[in-house]
Scaffold this active site. Sequence first.
Site, PDB file in Angstrom:
ATOM      1  CG  ASP A 128       5.020 -15.209   1.225  1.00 46.08           C
ATOM      2  OD1 ASP A 128       3.908 -15.086   1.543  1.00 46.08           O
ATOM      3  OD2 ASP A 128       5.627 -14.801   0.488  1.00 46.08           O
ATOM      4  CG  ASP A 185      -6.250  -4.807  -3.114  1.00 46.37           C
ATOM      5  OD1 ASP A 185      -5.303  -4.067  -3.136  1.00 46.37           O
ATOM      6  OD2 ASP A 185      -7.334  -5.306  -2.224  1.00 46.37           O
TER       7      ASP A 185
HETATM    8  P1  IMP Z   1      -2.088  -4.583  -1.788  1.00 45.76           P
HETATM    9  O1  IMP Z   1      -2.532  -5.724  -2.535  1.00 45.76           O
HETATM   10  O2  IMP Z   1      -0.913  -3.907  -2.748  1.00 45.76           O
HETATM   11  O3  IMP Z   1      -2.880  -3.629  -1.159  1.00 45.76           O
HETATM   12  O4  IMP Z   1      -1.210  -5.373  -0.729  1.00 45.76           O
HETATM   13  C1  IMP Z   1      -1.497  -6.540  -0.131  1.00 45.76           C
HETATM   14  C2  IMP Z   1      -0.589  -6.823   0.996  1.00 45.76           C
HETATM   15  O5  IMP Z   1      -1.129  -8.121   1.571  1.00 45.76           O
HETATM   16  C3  IMP Z   1       0.836  -6.923   0.544  1.00 45.76           C
HETATM   17  O6  IMP Z   1       1.723  -5.607   0.918  1.00 45.76           O
HETATM   18  C4  IMP Z   1       1.302  -8.026   1.669  1.00 45.76           C
HETATM   19  O7  IMP Z   1       1.547  -7.487   2.803  1.00 45.76           O
HETATM   20  C5  IMP Z   1       0.031  -8.981   1.746  1.00 45.76           C
HETATM   21  N1  IMP Z   1       0.151  -9.953   0.778  1.00 45.76           N
HETATM   22  C6  IMP Z   1      -0.518 -10.322  -0.321  1.00 45.76           C
HETATM   23  N2  IMP Z   1       0.016 -11.109  -1.201  1.00 45.76           N
HETATM   24  C7  IMP Z   1       0.783 -11.686  -0.303  1.00 45.76           C
HETATM   25  C8  IMP Z   1       1.604 -12.887  -0.493  1.00 45.76           C
HETATM   26  O8  IMP Z   1       1.556 -13.657  -1.537  1.00 45.76           O
HETATM   27  N3  IMP Z   1       2.497 -13.076   0.555  1.00 45.76           N
HETATM   28  C9  IMP Z   1       2.622 -12.468   1.829  1.00 45.76           C
HETATM   29  N4  IMP Z   1       1.708 -11.286   1.862  1.00 45.76           N
HETATM   30  C10 IMP Z   1       0.834 -10.927   0.836  1.00 45.76           C
END
Ligand code: IMP
Length: 216
Positions: A163, A75
Amino acid sequence: MRALPPGSKLVIATHNPGKLREIADLLAPLGLDCVSAGELGLPEPDEDAPDFVGNARIKALAAATASGFAALADDSGFSMAALAGAPGVYSARWAGPGKDFTVAMERVHAEAASAWDAGGDRRAWFSCALCLAWPDGETATFLGRVEGEAIWPPRGANGFGYDPMFLPIGGSQSYGEMPPEEKHATSHRARAFAQLLARGLGRADGDDTSEDGAEH
Ligand code: IMP
């Protein structure tokens, strides 16, 4: 410590193709038999915990229980100091039902209005919690974080999510401009994975959390 020897089945509890690619790259040296929750048709549980660790645990336990195999969930999210850590655990939700991260980045830009003034507070960070869960309910969690600065306008078409609007400390390229191999080697996810790998893929004591930087 419970290890996962080469060839063990591991469910990657994500339905996000960007994350799946990055996680598969990071796990490749271990020779595990990885399958995603999406490929197994597992339902996506509600991520209603207030922090990254809680949500990673919900996803990993749901996948391990439903599949009968060890499961790994991540997450993660983007945070800005000027927004008191938002969007944080709501990073995916800020993209709306269309999962449009142009919309999400524009919302960050609009809500953090003071950050873009001269001398404004543009500090930002990515956080990642990893949870490894076994079907009997045992879990181990790991945290990684990368500090940087939010930039506007967004730069680059690599990566996913936020990003293009993140410039890691000391870098000249945004995560959207950086070659994927470089991001994958240094990201918040890579840092959390480094701890997971250093511990031999999880420890036996269920409540322990290993942390690289504070969680927000
Ligand atoms: P979840 O962990 O699936 O709830 O979503 C986390 C959200 O955070 C993702 O959909 C991205 O929008 C954002 N996110 C997490 N890690 C990254 C990354 O490495 N780059 C860009 N966005 C990120």
